[in-house]
Design a protein around this motif. Structure first.
Motif, mmCIF file in Angstrom:
data_model
loop_
_atom_site.group_PDB
_atom_site.id
_atom_site.type_symbol
_atom_site.label_atom_id
_atom_site.label_comp_id
_atom_site.label_asym_id
_atom_site.label_seq_id
_atom_site.Cartn_x
_atom_site.Cartn_y
_atom_site.Cartn_z
ATOM 1 N N VAL A 363 -11.557 -10.834 -35.814
ATOM 2 C CA VAL A 363 -10.796 -12.085 -35.794
ATOM 3 C C VAL A 363 -9.322 -11.756 -35.996
ATOM 4 O O VAL A 363 -8.960 -10.973 -36.880
ATOM 5 N N ASN A 365 -5.836 -13.648 -36.802
ATOM 6 C CA ASN A 365 -5.229 -14.885 -37.297
ATOM 7 C C ASN A 365 -3.734 -14.828 -37.029
ATOM 8 O O ASN A 365 -2.995 -14.072 -37.669
ATOM 9 N N MET A 366 -3.282 -15.655 -36.091
ATOM 10 C CA MET A 366 -1.893 -15.584 -35.656
ATOM 11 C C MET A 366 -0.913 -16.213 -36.644
ATOM 12 O O MET A 366 0.297 -16.165 -36.424
ATOM 13 N N LEU A 374 -3.570 -20.812 -34.983
ATOM 14 C CA LEU A 374 -4.077 -20.146 -33.775
ATOM 15 C C LEU A 374 -4.877 -18.908 -34.167
ATOM 16 O O LEU A 374 -4.397 -18.059 -34.920
ATOM 17 N N LYS A 375 -6.112 -18.821 -33.667
ATOM 18 C CA LYS A 375 -6.970 -17.673 -33.954
ATOM 19 C C LYS A 375 -7.667 -17.206 -32.682
ATOM 20 O O LYS A 375 -7.929 -18.001 -31.764
ATOM 21 N N PHE A 376 -7.987 -15.924 -32.634
ATOM 22 C CA PHE A 376 -8.775 -15.334 -31.567
ATOM 23 C C PHE A 376 -9.943 -14.584 -32.207
ATOM 24 O O PHE A 376 -9.800 -14.014 -33.300
ATOM 25 N N ASN A 377 -11.087 -14.568 -31.535
ATOM 26 C CA ASN A 377 -12.228 -13.828 -32.070
ATOM 27 C C ASN A 377 -13.018 -13.167 -30.956
ATOM 28 O O ASN A 377 -13.032 -13.639 -29.795
ATOM 29 N N THR A 413 -11.114 -18.589 -28.632
ATOM 30 C CA THR A 413 -9.825 -18.885 -29.235
ATOM 31 C C THR A 413 -9.845 -20.321 -29.726
ATOM 32 O O THR A 413 -10.539 -21.179 -29.157
ATOM 33 N N SER A 414 -9.130 -20.569 -30.804
ATOM 34 C CA SER A 414 -9.053 -21.923 -31.347
ATOM 35 C C SER A 414 -7.647 -22.175 -31.864
ATOM 36 O O SER A 414 -6.943 -21.244 -32.277
ATOM 37 N N TYR A 415 -7.273 -23.450 -31.825
ATOM 38 C CA TYR A 415 -5.961 -23.835 -32.352
ATOM 39 C C TYR A 415 -6.089 -25.183 -33.041
ATOM 40 O O TYR A 415 -6.715 -26.106 -32.513
ATOM 41 N N ARG A 428 -10.968 -25.637 -29.047
ATOM 42 C CA ARG A 428 -11.634 -24.331 -29.085
ATOM 43 C C ARG A 428 -12.281 -24.045 -27.741
ATOM 44 O O ARG A 428 -12.969 -24.905 -27.167
ATOM 45 N N THR A 430 -14.648 -21.022 -25.779
ATOM 46 C CA THR A 430 -15.478 -19.833 -25.978
ATOM 47 C C THR A 430 -16.183 -19.456 -24.681
ATOM 48 O O THR A 430 -16.539 -20.316 -23.872
#
Length: 459
Positions: A363, A365-366, A374-377, A413-415, A428, A430
């Protein structure tokens, strides 16, 4: 899909540097202390404490089977035909009214929530219904718009202890609402939550019906993986959540599903170190399930656990999760619940008889780079050793599972909006791939999912 359990002990190794000014997670013991404030003493009154709020969610998913077709749809002549694709697109809206608690030693309040769904994709072949994504008639025709009372209950409160009677949302390790569709599930019954101590809470509940995510009516409880279609009228749970250290939280629950099983859960989560340098998070979940009553689900003797270890350095988190099923049947839980707090419950639950699985995830965490919210996984999970050949009952279709394997990977990704009129709005996206050996039950497919949730306040 969530947390985790049984008789366990977490050990961690921390790293420090002389040049970093780290503030590590405290390992201090927390004595059991009575809550300093009473929620009921601060009650504003039935009207002054009321609120009217809600959410609207746009939920889209497109799936494609890469081997054999996994779904079927009805043609206008009533015949069913296989299809390799399934597409569902639904707008779900919740309008929730909650009164304040009346003042006095015993306070009373009410809650009511209307659920509404609009099917934005209504093509029979695309939906491939009936399913639990878009509500359809028995012939597969989509119901364009429908509504129901999702929540409707009365609450009574003394100090920090609240009794809720009626249709409600509950979140415990074995009876928990599931919110991975346009609308969530809920439960009809009685639930007592007590928080008279700062670091210990107590739950006690009994329920006789579930309100499914994609149905207008109430239903009896049934199991998620049972093949016999049997139902039960009652599920009851009791448990405690205790935080003995600032860094450690634990849960212990027992649930009786009438004439199905007794299930026991232990979960623990521990944090060590400082994420600015390096921190280690440990999560343990354990379930013990045994048959009970008239044993509608047959003989069950199942021990399932997961253990996850996550390293975080600033914006980056790398996690490894091991999960194992010890039993000749699926690790099972109630349908229309999120009652599976196991680390490797993903698109697949990795819960086949005697299955072992390993997941690696990353993960980013921006927020650390100036973009909070904003995150990416990215993750990959593999399951193997699925063996149901020793199962002698009829409640689970597992006897043909002999050395089955499967794997899954996903990227997302989610924001979440941090401020302004759209604060807490989330989006989100996926993409998930699952590949299975011939007899493994989840099949081989790809899924793209896009979900946008917008909260709003009226009062």
């Amino acid at each position: 899909m969530r947390l985790f359990n049984s008789s366990a002990l977490a050990l961690a190794i921390g790293v420090a540097t002389s040049t970093a000014h780290a503030d590590p997670q405290s390992q201090a013991y927390l004595p059991l202390t009575v809550a300093a404030q009473s929620a009921q003493a601060q009650a504003k009154g039935f009207v002054d404490g009321q609120s009217l709020s809600g959410t609207t969610r746009n939920w889209y998913a497109r799936e494609r089977a890469t081997r054999a077709p996994l779904w079927r749809y009805y043609k206008s002549d009533g015949t069913r035909h296989p299809t390799h694709t399934r597409e569902n697109w639904v707008q779900g809206t919740i309008l929730n009214y909650t009164s304040g608690f009346t003042q006095g030693t015993v306070g009373f309040a009410v809650e009511a929530a209307g659920y509404n769904a609009i099917a934005l994709q209504q093509d029979r072949e695309a939906i491939a219904g009936p399913n639990n994504r878009t509500l359809t008639h028995s012939d597969g025709d989509a119901i364009g718009q429908w509504s129901k009372l999702g929540l409707g209950n009365v609450k009574a409160r003394i100090s920090n202890t609240t009794l809720t009677l009626g249709r409600q949302a509950v979140d415990t390790p074995m009876i928990a609402f599931i919110g991975n569709r346009a609308l969530p599930s809920s439960f009809q019954g009685a639930f007592l939550h007590s928080a008279e101590f700062d670091n210990l809470t107590f739950d006690l509940g009994t329920f006789d019906r579930v309100s499914p995510r994609t149905e207008q009516s109430l239903s009896k409880f049934r199991s998620e993986y049972g093949a016999a279609g049997v139902e039960t009228d009652r599920a009851s749970t009791v448990g405690i959540n205790y935080q003995p250290l600032k860094s450690l939280t634990t849960s212990l629950y027992a649930t009786k599903v009438e004439d199905f099983w007794n299930q026991y859960y232990f979960g623990a989560n521990h944090l060590f170190g400082d994420s600015a340098v390096l921190s280690l998070s440990t999560g343990l979940n354990y379930y013990k399930t045994v048959d009970a009553g008239s044993r509608k689900m047959g003989d069950i003797d199942n021990d399932t656990y997961s253990l996850s270890l996550g390293l975080t350095h600033q914006a980056h988190t790398l996690t490894a999760a091991w999960q194992q099923v010890n039993g000749n049947e699926y690790f099972d839980y109630l349908h229309e619940t999120n009652g599976i707090y196991l680390a490797n419950s993903l698109l697949s639950d990795f819960n086949g008889p005697n299955e072992k699985s390993l997941q690696l995830s990353y993960v980013l965490n921006m927020a650390y780079y100036g973009v909070p919210g904003l995150k990416f996984n990215l993750y990959n999970a593999r399951g193997w050793g699925i063996d149901g050949t020793h199962y002698r009952g009829s409640a689970y279709d597992v006897q043909g599972l002999d050395g089955e394997t499967h794997y899954e990977w996903g990227i997302g990704t989610s924001y979440a909006v941090q401020s302004g009129p759209l604060k807490d709005t989330s989006i989100r996206a996926t993409y998930t791939t699952h590949r299975a050996s011939k007899a493994q039950g989840d099949g081989s497919l790809n899924e793209f999912r896009l979900v946008t949730t917008i909260p709003f306040n009226i009062l």
